[in-house]
Design a protein around this motif. Structure first.
Motif, PDB file in Angstrom:
ATOM      1  N   ILE A 103      16.487  13.425  35.189  1.00 15.29           N
ATOM      2  CA  ILE A 103      16.200  12.900  33.849  1.00 15.29           C
ATOM      3  C   ILE A 103      16.548  11.425  33.824  1.00 15.29           C
ATOM      4  O   ILE A 103      17.679  11.032  34.111  1.00 15.29           O
ATOM      5  CB  ILE A 103      17.006  13.662  32.774  1.00 15.29           C
ATOM      6  N   ARG A 104      15.573  10.600  33.447  1.00 18.19           N
ATOM      7  CA  ARG A 104      15.768   9.154  33.492  1.00 18.19           C
ATOM      8  C   ARG A 104      16.053   8.539  32.128  1.00 18.19           C
ATOM      9  O   ARG A 104      16.203   7.327  31.996  1.00 18.19           O
ATOM     10  CB  ARG A 104      14.529   8.474  34.101  1.00 18.19           C
ATOM     11  N   CYS A 105      16.101   9.367  31.076  1.00 17.76           N
ATOM     12  CA  CYS A 105      16.417   8.866  29.733  1.00 17.76           C
ATOM     13  C   CYS A 105      17.449   9.802  29.100  1.00 17.76           C
ATOM     14  O   CYS A 105      17.146  10.545  28.173  1.00 17.76           O
ATOM     15  CB  CYS A 105      15.144   8.794  28.879  1.00 17.76           C
ATOM     16  N   PRO A 106      18.676   9.765  29.613  1.00 22.04           N
ATOM     17  CA  PRO A 106      19.705  10.709  29.147  1.00 22.04           C
ATOM     18  C   PRO A 106      20.278  10.305  27.791  1.00 22.04           C
ATOM     19  O   PRO A 106      19.993   9.229  27.260  1.00 22.04           O
ATOM     20  CB  PRO A 106      20.773  10.595  30.240  1.00 22.04           C
ATOM     21  N   LEU A 107      21.112  11.202  27.257  1.00 18.22           N
ATOM     22  CA  LEU A 107      21.862  10.920  26.040  1.00 18.22           C
ATOM     23  C   LEU A 107      23.240  10.415  26.452  1.00 18.22           C
ATOM     24  O   LEU A 107      23.956  11.077  27.198  1.00 18.22           O
ATOM     25  CB  LEU A 107      21.988  12.183  25.192  1.00 18.22           C
ATOM     26  N   ILE A 108      23.599   9.236  25.948  1.00 18.89           N
ATOM     27  CA  ILE A 108      24.886   8.629  26.294  1.00 18.89           C
ATOM     28  C   ILE A 108      25.788   8.632  25.059  1.00 18.89           C
ATOM     29  O   ILE A 108      25.377   8.240  23.973  1.00 18.89           O
ATOM     30  CB  ILE A 108      24.706   7.195  26.818  1.00 18.89           C
ATOM     31  N   PHE A 109      27.040   9.065  25.248  1.00 18.43           N
ATOM     32  CA  PHE A 109      28.012   9.151  24.165  1.00 18.43           C
ATOM     33  C   PHE A 109      28.994   7.976  24.235  1.00 18.43           C
ATOM     34  O   PHE A 109      29.572   7.705  25.287  1.00 18.43           O
ATOM     35  CB  PHE A 109      28.799  10.469  24.257  1.00 18.43           C
ATOM     36  N   LEU A 110      29.196   7.327  23.089  1.00 19.09           N
ATOM     37  CA  LEU A 110      30.136   6.217  22.980  1.00 19.09           C
ATOM     38  C   LEU A 110      31.251   6.617  22.008  1.00 19.09           C
ATOM     39  O   LEU A 110      30.982   6.959  20.855  1.00 19.09           O
ATOM     40  CB  LEU A 110      29.427   4.963  22.464  1.00 19.09           C
ATOM     41  N   PRO A 111      32.510   6.587  22.442  1.00 19.24           N
ATOM     42  CA  PRO A 111      33.618   7.107  21.629  1.00 19.24           C
ATOM     43  C   PRO A 111      34.091   6.143  20.553  1.00 19.24           C
ATOM     44  O   PRO A 111      33.758   4.949  20.568  1.00 19.24           O
ATOM     45  CB  PRO A 111      34.715   7.332  22.677  1.00 19.24           C
ATOM     46  N   PRO A 112      34.906   6.651  19.606  1.00 23.06           N
ATOM     47  CA  PRO A 112      35.513   5.789  18.586  1.00 23.06           C
ATOM     48  C   PRO A 112      36.689   5.017  19.150  1.00 23.06           C
ATOM     49  O   PRO A 112      36.988   5.107  20.353  1.00 23.06           O
ATOM     50  CB  PRO A 112      35.969   6.809  17.526  1.00 23.06           C
ATOM     51  N   VAL A 113      37.382   4.268  18.296  1.00 25.02           N
ATOM     52  CA  VAL A 113      38.525   3.463  18.727  1.00 25.02           C
ATOM     53  C   VAL A 113      39.549   4.310  19.469  1.00 25.02           C
ATOM     54  O   VAL A 113      40.073   3.917  20.513  1.00 25.02           O
ATOM     55  CB  VAL A 113      39.185   2.774  17.508  1.00 25.02           C
ATOM     56  N   SER A 114      39.844   5.490  18.939  1.00 23.83           N
ATOM     57  CA  SER A 114      40.919   6.313  19.501  1.00 23.83           C
ATOM     58  C   SER A 114      40.471   7.220  20.626  1.00 23.83           C
ATOM     59  O   SER A 114      41.286   7.952  21.204  1.00 23.83           O
ATOM     60  CB  SER A 114      41.524   7.189  18.387  1.00 23.83           C
ATOM     61  N   GLY A 115      39.175   7.206  20.958  1.00 24.19           N
ATOM     62  CA  GLY A 115      38.640   8.191  21.877  1.00 24.19           C
ATOM     63  C   GLY A 115      38.474   7.728  23.308  1.00 24.19           C
ATOM     64  O   GLY A 115      38.425   6.532  23.603  1.00 24.19           O
ATOM     65  N   THR A 116      38.369   8.710  24.195  1.00 27.85           N
ATOM     66  CA  THR A 116      38.051   8.496  25.593  1.00 27.85           C
ATOM     67  C   THR A 116      36.773   9.287  25.897  1.00 27.85           C
ATOM     68  O   THR A 116      36.249   9.996  25.037  1.00 27.85           O
ATOM     69  CB  THR A 116      39.200   8.990  26.492  1.00 27.85           C
TER      70      THR A 116
END
Length: 308
Positions: free
Chosen positions: A40-53
Motif C-alpha cells: 500500500i503506497r498511500c497509508p494512514l499516518i497517525f500523529l500524536p498529541p502533546v502528551s502522546g507517543t
C-alpha cells in the motif's frame, strides 16, 4: 491498557518498529510503527498529541491492520517551529517512498497535519485528513506570549501544564484507563520533547484554509469534557464547511484509547471513499463486495444523522 499494548506488538502481523533520521542533526530521530501490507503506497499516518507517543494508537494499529489497512504511527523528534517540522516530515515521507498519505492527527497532531497539508499545497502530499479534537489557530490557548519560554522550564513544570488539561472527577473505567496510560506516556517524554511540543502547540500560527480546501476532511470530536473549547470546535466547522463530522457522545481528550471501536469505525467510513483507487489505504483483496455495500449503507446512515 499497558498490558494490551505489549500484546499488540507480539502478534504474528507484527508492526515494524523503526527509528529514522532525515535531518543533518543526528539527534532528530523519528520513531514509528509501520504495520500492514507494505504494498500500500498511500497509508494512514497517525500523529500524536502533546502528551502522546507513537504507541498511543495501538488500538488502531491492532484493528485496522487486522482488516487489511496499512497504518503508520509516528513520534516526532524535537522541532521548535512549524516550518521545521513540515520540512522534516516531508523528508520522512521521501525516505519511506510515500508520495501521498492520509493523516489522522490528535490535538497538536491534527494542527501539524493541517500545517503540513498547507506547506505542501503546491505539490500535494496529503490525500485526506482526519482531525481528532484538533484546532486551527493556536491563539485559542492564550499562551502565544509564553511559547518562546517553554524551553527554559524544567520538565516537572511542563508536565504540570499538560496535566492541567486532563479530565478530572468521576470517569468510567475505560476513560480512567486511557488517562492513566497517557500519563504514563507523558512521563516517558524528556524536557526538550515536551518543551518543543508545547512551543509548537502555542506559538502564534493558524491554518490558511484556501490552501487545503480541496482535501477531504473528517472532523472528529466529543460532546463531553475535553481540552477543546466550544469556540474552537465551531471555528473548525466554519473552516471546513464541507467536512464530514464524526461526533462521539463521550471520549474526553483521548477517544482513540477509550472509545476505540467508534473511532475505528469512523476511520473506516472516512477511508471508504478511496477504496478501489490508487489512494486506497487497504489491501484490495481484503475488501469484498458485500463489505463495501455494508460500509456504503453505514456511510449513508451517518450522513442522514448529520443532516437531522
Amino acid at each position: 491498557l499497558k498490558i494490551l499494548i505489549y500484546l499488540v506488538f507480539l502478534l504474528p502481523n507484527m508492526p515494524l518498529s523503526l527509528q529514522i533520521i532525515v535531518d543533518d542533526d543526528d539527534s532528530k530521530v523519528w520513531s514509528l510503527y509501520d504495520a500492514g501490507p507494505r504494498s500500500i503506497r498511500c497509508p494512514l499516518i497517525f500523529l500524536p498529541p502533546v502528551s502522546g507517543t507513537a504507541d498511543v494508537f495501538f488500538q488502531q494499529i491492532l484493528a485496522l491492520t487486522g482488516w487489511g489497512y496499512r497504518v503508520i504511527a509516528l513520534q516526532y523528534p524535537v522541532y521548535w517551529d512549524h516550518l521545521e517540522f513540515c520540512d522534516g516530515f516531508r523528508k520522512l515521507l521521501d525516505h519511506l517512498q510515500l508520495d501521498k498519505v492520509h493523516l489522522f492527527g490528535a490535538s497538536l497532531g491534527g494542527f501539524l497535519a493541517q500545517k503540513f497539508a498547507e506547506y505542501t499545497h503546491k505539490s500535494p502530499r496529503v490525500q485526506s485528513l482526519i482531525l481528532c479534537n484538533s484546532f486551527s489557530d493556536t491563539s485559542i490557548f492564550n499562551q502565544t506570549w509564553t511559547a518562546n519560554s517553554f524551553w527554559l522550564m524544567p520538565a516537572f513544570m511542563l508536565k504540570k501544564i499538560v496535566l492541567g488539561n486532563f479530565a478530572s472527577g468521576p470517569l468510567d473505567p475505560e476513560m480512567a484507563d486511557g488517562i492513566d496510560f497517557m500519563v504514563d506516556r507523558l512521563e516517558s517524554l524528556g524536557q526538550s520533547e515536551l518543551a518543543s511540543r508545547l512551543t509548537l502547540n502555542c506559538q502564534n500560527s493558524y491554518v490558511e484554509p484556501h490552501k487545503i480546501r480541496d482535501i477531504p476532511v473528517t472532523i472528529m470530536d466529543v460532546f463531553d469534557q475535553s481540552a477543546l473549547s466550544t469556540e474552537a470546535k465551531e471555528e473548525m466547522y466554519k473552516l471546513y464547511p464541507n467536512a464530514r463530522r464524526a461526533h462521539l457522545k463521550t471520549g474526553g481528550n483521548f477517544p482513540y484509547l477509550c472509545r476505540s471501536a467508534e473511532v475505528n469505525l469512523y476511520i473506516q467510513i472516512h477511508l471508504l471513499q478511496f477504496h478501489g483507487t490508487r489512494y486506497a489505504a487497504i489491501d484490495p483483496s481484503m475488501v469484498s463486495a458485500e463489505e463495501l455495500e455494508v460500509q456504503k449503507i453505514t456511510l449513508h446512515t451517518s450522513s442522514e444523522q448529520e443532516e437531522q
